[in-house]
Scaffold this active site. Structure first.
Site, PDB file in Angstrom:
ATOM      1  CB  ALA A  10     -19.675  16.133   2.879  1.00 26.62           C
ATOM      2  NE  ARG A  15     -27.560   1.852   2.030  1.00 26.85           N
ATOM      3  CZ  ARG A  15     -27.267   1.105   3.093  1.00 26.85           C
ATOM      4  NH1 ARG A  15     -28.154   0.259   3.584  1.00 26.85           N
ATOM      5  NH2 ARG A  15     -26.096   1.205   3.677  1.00 26.85           N
ATOM      6  CD  GLN A  75     -16.018  15.871   0.689  1.00 24.37           C
ATOM      7  OE1 GLN A  75     -16.992  15.519   1.369  1.00 24.37           O
ATOM      8  NE2 GLN A  75     -15.059  15.040   0.350  1.00 24.37           N
ATOM      9  CD  GLU A 154     -12.319   1.330   3.475  1.00 19.88           C
ATOM     10  OE1 GLU A 154     -13.554   1.347   3.380  1.00 19.88           O
ATOM     11  OE2 GLU A 154     -11.739   1.473   4.568  1.00 19.88           O
ATOM     12  NE  ARG A 315     -48.006  23.923  23.915  1.00 18.32           N
ATOM     13  CZ  ARG A 315     -48.700  24.973  23.476  1.00 18.32           C
ATOM     14  NH1 ARG A 315     -49.919  25.202  23.945  1.00 18.32           N
ATOM     15  NH2 ARG A 315     -48.188  25.781  22.584  1.00 18.32           N
ATOM     16  CB  ALA A 362     -62.354  21.316  37.633  1.00 19.77           C
TER      17      ALA A 362
HETATM   18  C1  UD1 Z   1     -15.853   4.231   6.107  1.00 18.94           C
HETATM   19  C2  UD1 Z   1     -14.419   3.712   6.220  1.00 18.94           C
HETATM   20  C3  UD1 Z   1     -14.453   2.246   6.624  1.00 18.94           C
HETATM   21  C4  UD1 Z   1     -15.203   2.111   7.939  1.00 18.94           C
HETATM   22  C5  UD1 Z   1     -16.587   2.706   7.833  1.00 18.94           C
HETATM   23  C6  UD1 Z   1     -17.241   2.762   9.194  1.00 18.94           C
HETATM   24  C7  UD1 Z   1     -13.090   4.932   4.582  1.00 18.94           C
HETATM   25  C8  UD1 Z   1     -12.453   4.912   3.258  1.00 18.94           C
HETATM   26  N1  UD1 Z   1     -13.774   3.851   4.949  1.00 18.94           N
HETATM   27  O1  UD1 Z   1     -16.476   3.519   5.063  1.00 18.94           O
HETATM   28  O2  UD1 Z   1     -13.148   1.750   6.793  1.00 18.94           O
HETATM   29  O3  UD1 Z   1     -15.293   0.729   8.305  1.00 18.94           O
HETATM   30  O4  UD1 Z   1     -16.525   4.069   7.353  1.00 18.94           O
HETATM   31  O5  UD1 Z   1     -18.552   3.202   9.077  1.00 18.94           O
HETATM   32  O6  UD1 Z   1     -12.934   5.903   5.303  1.00 18.94           O
HETATM   33  N2  UD1 Z   1     -18.061  11.494   3.906  1.00 18.94           N
HETATM   34  C9  UD1 Z   1     -17.864  12.798   3.520  1.00 18.94           C
HETATM   35  N3  UD1 Z   1     -17.292  13.054   2.313  1.00 18.94           N
HETATM   36  C10 UD1 Z   1     -16.898  12.067   1.481  1.00 18.94           C
HETATM   37  C11 UD1 Z   1     -17.100  10.734   1.875  1.00 18.94           C
HETATM   38  C12 UD1 Z   1     -17.664  10.469   3.092  1.00 18.94           C
HETATM   39  O7  UD1 Z   1     -18.201  13.730   4.257  1.00 18.94           O
HETATM   40  O8  UD1 Z   1     -16.382  12.392   0.395  1.00 18.94           O
HETATM   41  C13 UD1 Z   1     -18.656  11.223   5.220  1.00 18.94           C
HETATM   42  C14 UD1 Z   1     -20.007  10.547   5.107  1.00 18.94           C
HETATM   43  O9  UD1 Z   1     -21.043  11.509   5.099  1.00 18.94           O
HETATM   44  C15 UD1 Z   1     -20.032   9.690   6.354  1.00 18.94           C
HETATM   45  C16 UD1 Z   1     -18.575   9.344   6.595  1.00 18.94           C
HETATM   46  O10 UD1 Z   1     -17.822  10.308   5.899  1.00 18.94           O
HETATM   47  O11 UD1 Z   1     -20.488  10.404   7.483  1.00 18.94           O
HETATM   48  C17 UD1 Z   1     -18.209   7.934   6.135  1.00 18.94           C
HETATM   49  O12 UD1 Z   1     -18.414   7.836   4.754  1.00 18.94           O
HETATM   50  P1  UD1 Z   1     -18.987   6.530   4.086  1.00 18.94           P
HETATM   51  O13 UD1 Z   1     -19.044   6.737   2.632  1.00 18.94           O
HETATM   52  O14 UD1 Z   1     -20.204   6.097   4.777  1.00 18.94           O
HETATM   53  O15 UD1 Z   1     -17.788   5.510   4.397  1.00 18.94           O
HETATM   54  P2  UD1 Z   1     -17.868   3.942   4.365  1.00 18.94           P
HETATM   55  O16 UD1 Z   1     -17.785   3.494   2.964  1.00 18.94           O
HETATM   56  O17 UD1 Z   1     -18.992   3.476   5.180  1.00 18.94           O
END
Ligand code: UD1
Ligand code: CA
Length: 451
Positions: A10, A15, A75, A154, A315, A362
């Protein structure tokens, strides 16, 4: 044990600097989401739920292209990973088995690792996939006591001591679906980000007397993609792994670093790939085929013993039977080239069928497109198409038939016939000598004027 996959997808991926949802950016010609879904296939999931938010329509379309049975949970607000997983609950209503949470932007999880997680579930209520990070950065940290996982903290909420730990959370978590959702119900958002952390379920599980364990995997598998530069690194990482796998499986590659593979490229044992070959999606190359340098293949099937290139382009729909030859500067699209046929130089074959052992001279072109419709060319077995024949489709050339060089073939050629479709040649005795003399005199005159 039946398994449900929950794939989180979601997030916006700010970035990436992109209008496209992050999980749809491609690695080796497939959206990252498909890589995660494909890895999950090893578990033979009974249900798969993709949690979509940003660009949900596009994410849904892509998920359904992979497998129309995938369920989509929306979501609308990204309130954290626990909140994301909670959105999958209605889709898994009444589901009795295990749930495993994957991230759509973490494309490198290996099948063996997922299998190890299901194995570890036998002795743990909750299993988390962890990795020892070289530079743990901002990952969540796994707090263990011996083999037991106590909780996940975290980065933002971690103490300096906790931040010094190198065992990190990959994000992959598994538990019985019912248990997972019950634990998530107890997750709050009183933390540094104000988000509902999925990671909190470990401490909650422990407080309820449940057990939690860690499965470890190499860091490379948990690599997430957050920026274009990480996407480029992920692409490079994929290529390195895919090349190594082909080499291990008995494919000869003259310069593996210059071979670019797609997510689904299949190449058989004892096939040979020369330098600078590019595989687009949907290519199968059988054993003992040879793909020569600078060729480009997409949606094509190359059978045993066939040779392609150098500088050939296959192709979608190009189907080369055994022992066929497709040579330099030849393009083949949506065409069956039957056993032993040869198309060796500077030729376009589109929407066509070429019979066994037929030789295409050819510069031959199947003129398959009239500007609106595509038409088919059918050539029989043991035929000989003279150099520079234009086959104006729809048209057929029979078995053991021939076309004269330079012919424009607009009518069907019967079996055994020779088609000649070109102006009759006339030779004017002495005319070339006269012309040369005239032209040279003219040039000499111009030169004299300049001097
Ligand atoms: C999360 C983990 C962290 C872990 C890291 C690994 C949590 C709280 N933290 O952190 O412990 O080390 O991943 O990469 O879980 N996403 C949703 N909906 C949301 C939030 C996130 O679908 O509301 C999805 C994002 O698109 C992504 C994944 O969940 O694919 C992880 O979310 P992200 O925000 O990147 O988590 P991190 O802060 O990196
Ligand atoms: Ca992340």
């Amino acid at each position: 044990m039946s398994i449900a996959l929950i794939v989180l997808a979601a997030g916006k991926g700010t970035r990436m600097q992109s209008d496209l949802p992050k999980v749809l950016h491609k690695i080796a010609h497939a959206p990252m989401l498909w890589h995660a879904l494909r890895a999950g296939l090893v578990l033979e999931p009974e249900k798969t739920v993709v949690v979509a938010g940003h660009g949900a329509d596009l994410v849904q379309a892509s998920a359904h292209e992979f497998d129309p049975e995938i369920q989509i949970a929306l979501q609308t607000e990204q309130l954290g990973t626990a909140h994301a997983v909670a959105q999958a609950r209605p889709a898994l209503d009444g589901f009795e088995g295990d749930a495993i949470v994957l991230y759509g932007d973490t494309p490198f999880i290996r099948e063996e690792t997922l299998a190890a997680i299901t194995q570890a579930r036998v002795s743990n209520d909750v299993v988390v996939l962890g990795f020892d990070a070289i530079d743990p950065g901002r990952y969540g940290r796994l707090i263990t006591d011996g083999d037991e996982l106590m909780r996940i903290v975290e980065f933002k909420d971690a103490s300096p001591l906790e931040r010094s730990l190198r065992l990190c959370n990959s994000g992959v978590i598994s538990a019985k679906a019912e248990v997972l959702f019950d634990l998530i119900d107890a997750v709050g958002n009183n933390n540094a980000s104000g988000e509902y952390y999925l990671t909190d379920i470990v401490a909650i599980a422990k407080s309820r007397g449940l057990t939690a364990g860690v499965v470890r995997c190499p860091e490379a598998e948990t690599l997430g993609v957050n920026s274009r530069s990480e996407l480029a690194s992920a692409e490079a990482g994929f290529q390195t792994l895919a090349r190594a796998e082909l080499l291990d499986n008995g494919v000869t590659m003259h310069a593996p670093d210059t071979t670019f593979l797609a997510w689904d490229t299949v190449i058989g044992r004892d096939a040979e790939v020369e330098p600078y070959v590019i595989f687009g999606p949907g290519v199968t190359v059988e054993s003992e085929a040879r793909i020569r340098a600078f060729s480009h293949l997409e949606g094509a099937h190359v059978s045993r013993g066939a040779t392609v290139g150098p500088y050939a382009r296959l192709r979608p729909g190009a189907e080369l039977a055994e022992d066929t030859h497709v040579g330099n500067f030849v393009e083949i699209k949506n065409a069956q080239v039957h056993q032993g046929a040869k198309v060796n130089h500077l030729t376009y074959i589109g929407d066509a069928e070429i019979g066994e052992r037929t030789n295409i001279g050819a510069g031959t072109i199947t003129c398959n497109y009239d500007g609106v419709f595509k038409h088919k060319t059918t050539i029989g077995r043991d035929a000989f198409i003279g150099s520079s024949t234009m086959l104006v489709a729809p048209v057929s050339v029979g078995n053991e038939a021939m076309t004269a060089s330079g012919s424009v073939v607009t009518e069907n050629v019967p079996d055994g016939a020779l088609a000649i479709g070109r102006a009759k040649q006339v030779s004017k005795p002495g005319l070339a000598t006269k012309l040369f003399a005239m032209l040279r005199a003219k040039k000499a005159k111009q030169q004299a004027q300049k001097d």
